[in-house]
Design a protein around this motif. Sequence first.
Motif, PDB file in Angstrom:
ATOM      1  N   SER A  32       0.849  -1.190   0.000  1.00 50.35           N
ATOM      2  CA  SER A  32       0.000   0.000   0.000  1.00 50.35           C
ATOM      3  C   SER A  32       0.882   1.236   0.000  1.00 50.35           C
ATOM      4  O   SER A  32       2.086   1.164   0.246  1.00 50.35           O
ATOM      5  CB  SER A  32      -0.938   0.021   1.211  1.00 50.35           C
ATOM      6  N   GLY A  33       0.281   2.370  -0.284  1.00 47.10           N
ATOM      7  CA  GLY A  33       1.016   3.621  -0.355  1.00 47.10           C
ATOM      8  C   GLY A  33       0.542   4.445  -1.534  1.00 47.10           C
ATOM      9  O   GLY A  33      -0.590   4.257  -2.013  1.00 47.10           O
ATOM     10  N   GLN A  34       1.412   5.312  -2.034  1.00 50.50           N
ATOM     11  CA  GLN A  34       1.053   6.168  -3.160  1.00 50.50           C
ATOM     12  C   GLN A  34       2.265   6.380  -4.058  1.00 50.50           C
ATOM     13  O   GLN A  34       3.408   6.418  -3.591  1.00 50.50           O
ATOM     14  CB  GLN A  34       0.536   7.521  -2.674  1.00 50.50           C
ATOM     15  N   LEU A  35       2.001   6.521  -5.332  1.00 48.97           N
ATOM     16  CA  LEU A  35       2.996   6.976  -6.290  1.00 48.97           C
ATOM     17  C   LEU A  35       2.677   8.435  -6.599  1.00 48.97           C
ATOM     18  O   LEU A  35       1.539   8.762  -6.962  1.00 48.97           O
ATOM     19  CB  LEU A  35       2.962   6.135  -7.559  1.00 48.97           C
ATOM     20  N   GLY A  40       2.463  16.681  -8.599  1.00 45.02           N
ATOM     21  CA  GLY A  40       1.716  16.510  -7.357  1.00 45.02           C
ATOM     22  C   GLY A  40       0.575  15.515  -7.416  1.00 45.02           C
ATOM     23  O   GLY A  40      -0.014  15.192  -6.377  1.00 45.02           O
ATOM     24  N   ALA A  41       0.230  15.025  -8.597  1.00 43.81           N
ATOM     25  CA  ALA A  41      -0.838  14.030  -8.704  1.00 43.81           C
ATOM     26  C   ALA A  41      -0.434  12.766  -7.943  1.00 43.81           C
ATOM     27  O   ALA A  41       0.711  12.336  -7.991  1.00 43.81           O
ATOM     28  CB  ALA A  41      -1.120  13.697 -10.161  1.00 43.81           C
ATOM     29  N   ARG A  42      -1.404  12.197  -7.229  1.00 42.37           N
ATOM     30  CA  ARG A  42      -1.123  11.041  -6.392  1.00 42.37           C
ATOM     31  C   ARG A  42      -1.937   9.838  -6.867  1.00 42.37           C
ATOM     32  O   ARG A  42      -3.135   9.953  -7.133  1.00 42.37           O
ATOM     33  CB  ARG A  42      -1.432  11.361  -4.932  1.00 42.37           C
ATOM     34  N   PHE A  43      -1.256   8.694  -6.957  1.00 41.53           N
ATOM     35  CA  PHE A  43      -1.880   7.482  -7.447  1.00 41.53           C
ATOM     36  C   PHE A  43      -1.774   6.402  -6.371  1.00 41.53           C
ATOM     37  O   PHE A  43      -0.664   6.015  -5.986  1.00 41.53           O
ATOM     38  CB  PHE A  43      -1.188   7.015  -8.737  1.00 41.53           C
ATOM     39  N   PRO A  44      -2.905   5.901  -5.883  1.00 38.88           N
ATOM     40  CA  PRO A  44      -2.886   4.962  -4.756  1.00 38.88           C
ATOM     41  C   PRO A  44      -2.416   3.557  -5.136  1.00 38.88           C
ATOM     42  O   PRO A  44      -2.605   3.106  -6.275  1.00 38.88           O
ATOM     43  CB  PRO A  44      -4.352   4.936  -4.311  1.00 38.88           C
ATOM     44  N   ASP A  47      -3.494  -3.221  -2.086  1.00 37.68           N
ATOM     45  CA  ASP A  47      -3.264  -4.657  -2.213  1.00 37.68           C
ATOM     46  C   ASP A  47      -2.172  -4.951  -3.239  1.00 37.68           C
ATOM     47  O   ASP A  47      -2.239  -5.916  -3.994  1.00 37.68           O
ATOM     48  CB  ASP A  47      -4.573  -5.364  -2.592  1.00 37.68           C
ATOM     49  N   GLY A  48      -1.166  -4.067  -3.276  1.00 35.94           N
ATOM     50  CA  GLY A  48      -0.018  -4.272  -4.147  1.00 35.94           C
ATOM     51  C   GLY A  48      -0.205  -3.875  -5.598  1.00 35.94           C
ATOM     52  O   GLY A  48       0.712  -4.025  -6.400  1.00 35.94           O
ATOM     53  N   ILE A  49      -1.386  -3.352  -5.953  1.00 32.47           N
ATOM     54  CA  ILE A  49      -1.660  -2.966  -7.344  1.00 32.47           C
ATOM     55  C   ILE A  49      -1.807  -1.450  -7.429  1.00 32.47           C
ATOM     56  O   ILE A  49      -2.724  -0.887  -6.824  1.00 32.47           O
ATOM     57  CB  ILE A  49      -2.930  -3.650  -7.870  1.00 32.47           C
ATOM     58  N   PRO A  50      -0.933  -0.757  -8.159  1.00 30.12           N
ATOM     59  CA  PRO A  50      -1.058   0.700  -8.293  1.00 30.12           C
ATOM     60  C   PRO A  50      -2.193   1.068  -9.250  1.00 30.12           C
ATOM     61  O   PRO A  50      -2.389   0.408 -10.270  1.00 30.12           O
ATOM     62  CB  PRO A  50       0.302   1.114  -8.873  1.00 30.12           C
ATOM     63  N   ASP A  51      -2.922   2.099  -8.876  1.00 32.06           N
ATOM     64  CA  ASP A  51      -4.008   2.605  -9.735  1.00 32.06           C
ATOM     65  C   ASP A  51      -3.509   3.862 -10.433  1.00 32.06           C
ATOM     66  O   ASP A  51      -3.470   4.943  -9.842  1.00 32.06           O
ATOM     67  CB  ASP A  51      -5.248   2.912  -8.894  1.00 32.06           C
ATOM     68  N   LYS A 157       4.989 -15.308 -13.036  1.00 31.25           N
ATOM     69  CA  LYS A 157       5.087 -13.965 -12.466  1.00 31.25           C
ATOM     70  C   LYS A 157       4.697 -12.899 -13.476  1.00 31.25           C
ATOM     71  O   LYS A 157       4.838 -13.080 -14.690  1.00 31.25           O
ATOM     72  CB  LYS A 157       6.500 -13.696 -11.965  1.00 31.25           C
ATOM     73  N   ALA A 158       4.202 -11.780 -12.952  1.00 37.78           N
ATOM     74  CA  ALA A 158       3.861 -10.617 -13.777  1.00 37.78           C
ATOM     75  C   ALA A 158       3.719  -9.423 -12.853  1.00 37.78           C
ATOM     76  O   ALA A 158       3.629  -9.563 -11.623  1.00 37.78           O
ATOM     77  CB  ALA A 158       2.579 -10.851 -14.553  1.00 37.78           C
ATOM     78  N   GLN A 159       3.689  -8.247 -13.445  1.00 36.75           N
ATOM     79  CA  GLN A 159       3.436  -7.006 -12.711  1.00 36.75           C
ATOM     80  C   GLN A 159       2.072  -6.482 -13.139  1.00 36.75           C
ATOM     81  O   GLN A 159       1.719  -6.556 -14.324  1.00 36.75           O
ATOM     82  CB  GLN A 159       4.532  -5.975 -12.992  1.00 36.75           C
ATOM     83  N   PHE A 160       1.328  -5.907 -12.211  1.00 46.32           N
ATOM     84  CA  PHE A 160      -0.051  -5.525 -12.477  1.00 46.32           C
ATOM     85  C   PHE A 160      -0.273  -4.046 -12.175  1.00 46.32           C
ATOM     86  O   PHE A 160       0.214  -3.521 -11.170  1.00 46.32           O
ATOM     87  CB  PHE A 160      -1.005  -6.372 -11.630  1.00 46.32           C
ATOM     88  N   SER A 161      -1.037  -3.387 -13.050  1.00 45.02           N
ATOM     89  CA  SER A 161      -1.384  -1.987 -12.825  1.00 45.02           C
ATOM     90  C   SER A 161      -2.753  -1.684 -13.419  1.00 45.02           C
ATOM     91  O   SER A 161      -3.132  -2.247 -14.450  1.00 45.02           O
ATOM     92  CB  SER A 161      -0.337  -1.046 -13.435  1.00 45.02           C
ATOM     93  N   ILE A 162      -3.478  -0.818 -12.748  1.00 47.44           N
ATOM     94  CA  ILE A 162      -4.760  -0.316 -13.248  1.00 47.44           C
ATOM     95  C   ILE A 162      -4.470   0.952 -14.041  1.00 47.44           C
ATOM     96  O   ILE A 162      -3.777   1.852 -13.562  1.00 47.44           O
ATOM     97  CB  ILE A 162      -5.719  -0.013 -12.090  1.00 47.44           C
TER      98      ILE A 162
END
Length: 341
Positions: A32-35, A40-44, A47-51, A157-162
């Motif tokens: 969890s966290g933010q990118l 300044g835009a923040r992306f949450p 559960d390990g998946i960045p939106d 394995k793979a990496q996931f993003s919304i």
Amino acid sequence: MKIELASIYRAPGAHGRLTLDNAAEADGEVVSGQLVAEDGARFPIEDGIPDLTWPQQLRAREKATIEFYDGRADVYDKYLPLTFSTFGENETDVRNAMVDRLGIGPGKRVLEIGAGTGRDSEIIAARLGETGELFCQDIARSMLVRNRDRLSAAGLKAQFSIANASHLPFDDNMFDAVFQFGGVGEFIDVAGFFREVVRVTKPGGRVVVGDESMPPWLRQTTFAKILATTNPQFNAPLPLEYLPIEAREVNLRWIIGGTFYLIDFTVGEGEPPADFDFEIPGPRGGTHRTRYLGQLEGVKPLTKELAHKARAKLGLSMHDWLDDLIRREAGKVLALGDQDE
């Protein structure tokens, strides 16, 4: 999400770098966290998946798409095989044949757009092996969660993003290949989708895209009308007009009973290369470029007839005769003007 991905993902739209903020980690993964983007835009991260959806305020159609797939994630895999069995097709064989068009193997980096529950992701990930990288993108979180569970159960394995298909959160020239099957008909900005696909694919990389759309010769058949009654998407137009100018070696075929198109191409750079500057033999002469750039106002039919007789008598092409004649006459006029001054 692996910690190192914070430096790999890019802010959608601006493509600037992202920094990790308020991160909670477990076993080398950010759960969890933010990118945070440079503006300044923040992306949450949940559960390990960045939106990385952009714009963050979705349009009505995008919201409807998410609602549709979130509502069907649990039963999606149960009913999807019916599409293949309707036409007597083996789903595994069809999906493997589609992935064949990517030309991938171990060590490659691949992006799957609209990856859904992972029916194609599993095949792609297996071909990439331990040394390759698969990035799975979708706009619906629930579909990606099922995808992750599928690959994990298979030891892949793979990496996931919304994210949106028309605003990909990746750097230029990042992937060796891009795959998308079954989602183009849902995209609001199909032209934007293809622009982004070309942007993130390396020159020489492969792109494979497909979705429902019956060919023209089937559209008025009873076969087509029966299918379209349940799913109007079978009458969707082909997206050929949206293909980017960088598309090279384009192939178009219809699969799954002739009801889905599959387009594959190699990514080039800019417009196709061509030699427009060689001298074209014959009475007209000139080059492709001079014929395009050097056109003059039209003349009367008699003038044109006399011009052809004159250039033939001199043994010149029309281009060479006119170019020399106009240059000489223009030089005389300009010289007289200089004397008057």
